[in-house]
Design a protein around this motif. Structure first.
Motif, PDB file in Angstrom:
ATOM      1  N   VAL A  60       0.904  -1.120   0.091  1.00 27.56           N
ATOM      2  CA  VAL A  60      -0.151  -0.108  -0.197  1.00 27.56           C
ATOM      3  C   VAL A  60       0.684   1.209   0.022  1.00 27.56           C
ATOM      4  O   VAL A  60       0.555   2.085  -0.841  1.00 27.56           O
ATOM      5  CB  VAL A  60      -0.938  -0.079   1.066  1.00 27.56           C
ATOM      6  CG1 VAL A  60      -1.757   1.337   1.491  1.00 27.56           C
ATOM      7  CG2 VAL A  60      -2.004  -1.136   1.122  1.00 27.56           C
ATOM      8  N   ALA A  61       1.732   1.162   0.701  1.00 30.33           N
ATOM      9  CA  ALA A  61       2.900   2.522   0.917  1.00 30.33           C
ATOM     10  C   ALA A  61       3.562   2.622  -0.247  1.00 30.33           C
ATOM     11  O   ALA A  61       3.497   3.760  -0.899  1.00 30.33           O
ATOM     12  CB  ALA A  61       3.951   2.138   2.044  1.00 30.33           C
ATOM     13  N   ALA A  87       1.237   4.360  -2.693  1.00 29.73           N
ATOM     14  CA  ALA A  87       1.049   5.505  -2.310  1.00 29.73           C
ATOM     15  C   ALA A  87       2.146   6.438  -2.614  1.00 29.73           C
ATOM     16  O   ALA A  87       1.888   7.579  -3.442  1.00 29.73           O
ATOM     17  CB  ALA A  87       0.802   5.730  -0.725  1.00 29.73           C
ATOM     18  N   ALA A 133      -4.268   8.731  -9.566  1.00 29.37           N
ATOM     19  CA  ALA A 133      -4.511   8.081  -8.268  1.00 29.37           C
ATOM     20  C   ALA A 133      -4.686   6.354  -8.847  1.00 29.37           C
ATOM     21  O   ALA A 133      -3.980   5.609  -7.956  1.00 29.37           O
ATOM     22  CB  ALA A 133      -5.999   8.309  -7.703  1.00 29.37           C
ATOM     23  N   ILE A 162       1.459   7.193  -6.261  1.00 30.78           N
ATOM     24  CA  ILE A 162       0.488   8.005  -6.537  1.00 30.78           C
ATOM     25  C   ILE A 162       1.200   9.506  -6.461  1.00 30.78           C
ATOM     26  O   ILE A 162       1.045  10.680  -7.362  1.00 30.78           O
ATOM     27  CB  ILE A 162      -0.715   8.106  -5.518  1.00 30.78           C
ATOM     28  CG1 ILE A 162      -1.440   6.841  -5.880  1.00 30.78           C
ATOM     29  CG2 ILE A 162      -1.582   9.330  -5.628  1.00 30.78           C
ATOM     30  CD1 ILE A 162      -2.522   6.612  -4.892  1.00 30.78           C
TER      31      ILE A 162
END
Lengths: 326, 118
Positions: B37-38, B41, B111, B44
């Motif tokens: 997830v990091a 991110a 995103a 993004i």
């Protein structure tokens, strides 16, 4: 609130099962939400070996039979596949408020359910199984249940839910023009009110335990409320729960026709136009939930890179809404 | 003052590589997931640095035309939201939808660009 210890759980199980001694093995935390915890463990005693799950609320929850415990029992009686509810935590257990249920073996992760070769037969069966299960849930007599959230008397469930999410979005004070378009579309097409029935509230791919034969258990009853049963059918079809398999509207595994046919065959009263409305509503609801989860991190309640990142999924729901209503 | 190499983008790429190739495989279960997830991110942020300013400029330009207003992007979006909500843009729904489609597409390019192909 401190973590549960094997010793505490062993004493609680001994009390609940009427045994002198119990040993607890394999205590481990499962995925936790912001408001409650889920732990897996095994309880071994004379003549028993139980695979169990502890579900407890974060600090401050009241004692007494949690609504979810009662719901699981009512669902089981109605022929809905659920983990057996075993016992409620007592104050003397020292574990806070919550309950223990059976642990069901199987696959819970949607992307695995969608690609595992061993689950091909399950995928074929699941849309119809969802229909049958939902018809049974919606037929449960609400009078036999603990008090659940319900619309104000005289207010249709659709209007009540629109109001709830309108107020929730307004709390953040941010402009969301696509959501405004969705609110207007939904407000102009509300389905007629019907007698509120038990609604699971989070019936979607992601809340099932699946084996080769199909759905073994429906989980996460904490959002159950009284409302329009078509809400459950709509939520199940929201694009986010297709996990990339967008061509299969029901959870990425099945077709609406199969879901609907099974729902009606099991005695459900189907209103396809209302289901379509609730699918649009569900898309908006998921988008607003993404905002709520991002702000749970941003406001410091639960710091989490996962919650922060979910805020950037709002535009996926905006895309889906424009596909549906434009 | 000009920053030394690596650029902001190159630093982010280095962090993302560490998270994906070293951290995630070395962690179990939930933390491995959070490392991914990091990493996502960070990707993004890198795309936002590259694409964000032009997307904001295009959005502002479209809003000024659509609303006949001036002002910073936040204020323009607040006005758009308000006017959709109070019904005063109902007659111009097609123009509003066209604008929103382009805005959402630009947001997704930052995103989650793969979503546009799904």
């Amino acid at each position: 609130m401190s973590e549960p210890t094997p010793e505490q759980l062993a004493r609680a199980c001994a009390r609940a099962f009427g045994l002198d001694e119990v040993r607890v093995d394999g205590l481990r935390r499962l995925a936790g939400g912001a408001s409650r915890e889920t732990w897996a463990f095994d309880a071994i005693g004379t003549g028993i070996e139980e695979h169990l799950v502890l579900r407890r609320d974060r600090a401050g929850a009241a004692f007494g039979e949690p609504p979810e415990f009662t719901l699981l029992q009512a669902a089981a009686r109605a022929g809905v596949p659920v983990p057996a509810a075993r016992f409620v935590l007592a104050p003397q257990d020292g574990l806070g408020g919550g309950f223990v249920m059976d642990r069901i073996e199987g696959e819970a992760i949607p992307r695995r359910i969608l690609r595992d070769d061993n689950l091909a037969r399950a995928r074929d069966a699941m849309a119809a199984q969802c229909g049958t299960i939902l018809a049974r849930i919606h037929a449960i007599d609400a009078a036999t249940l603990p008090p659940l959230q319900a619309p104000e008397p005289g207010v249709a469930p659709a209007r009540a839910e629109l109001t709830r999410f309108r107020e929730l979005l307004d709390r953040y004070g941010e402009p969301h023009p696509t959501f405004e378009l969705a609110f207007r579309w939904l407000g102009a097409r509300e389905p007629p009110g019907r007698e509120p029935a038990l609604v699971h509230g989070d019936f979607r791919h992601g809340n099932f335990i699946v084996g080769p034969e199909g759905i073994r258990a429906v989980l996460d009853w904490e959002l159950a409320h009284l409302g329009d049963p078509m809400e459950d059918l709509g939520w199940l079809c929201v694009k986010a729960w297709r996990y990339g398999q967008s061509a299969s509207p029901v959870g990425g595994f099945g077709k609406r026709e199969d879901l609907f046919a099974a729902y009606e065959a099991a005695g459900g009263a189907l209103d396809p136009e209302a289901v379509a409305w609730w699918e649009v509503f569900g898309t908006l609801r998921w988008g607003i939930i993404c905002i709520v989860q991002a702000f749970t991190h941003l406001d410091g309640h639960v710091r989490s890179v996962e919650l922060a990142a979910i805020g950037r999924r709002v535009c996926e729901t905006e895309h889906d809404l424009l596909e549906l209503i434009a | 003052m000009t920053q030394d190499r690596p650029t902001a983008r190159e630093l982010l790429d280095a962090v993302a590589e560490f998270l994906t190739e070293e951290a995630s495989p070395a962690l179990d279960g939930r933390r491995a997931f959070l490392a991914r997830v990091a990493s996502n991110a960070v990707a993004i942020v890198a795309r936002e640095l590259a694409l964000g300013p032009a997307a904001d400029d295009a959005e502002s330009e479209r809003l000024r035309t659509l609303l006949g207003s001036k002002g910073p992007l936040d204020a323009l979006n607040a006005e758009l939201a308000r006017r959709i909500r109070d019904g005063s843009l109902d007659a111009r729904r097609e123009d509003v939808v066209t604008h929103l489609r382009e805005t959402v597409r630009d947001k997704l390019r930052i995103a989650n660009p793969r979503y546009l192909q799904s």
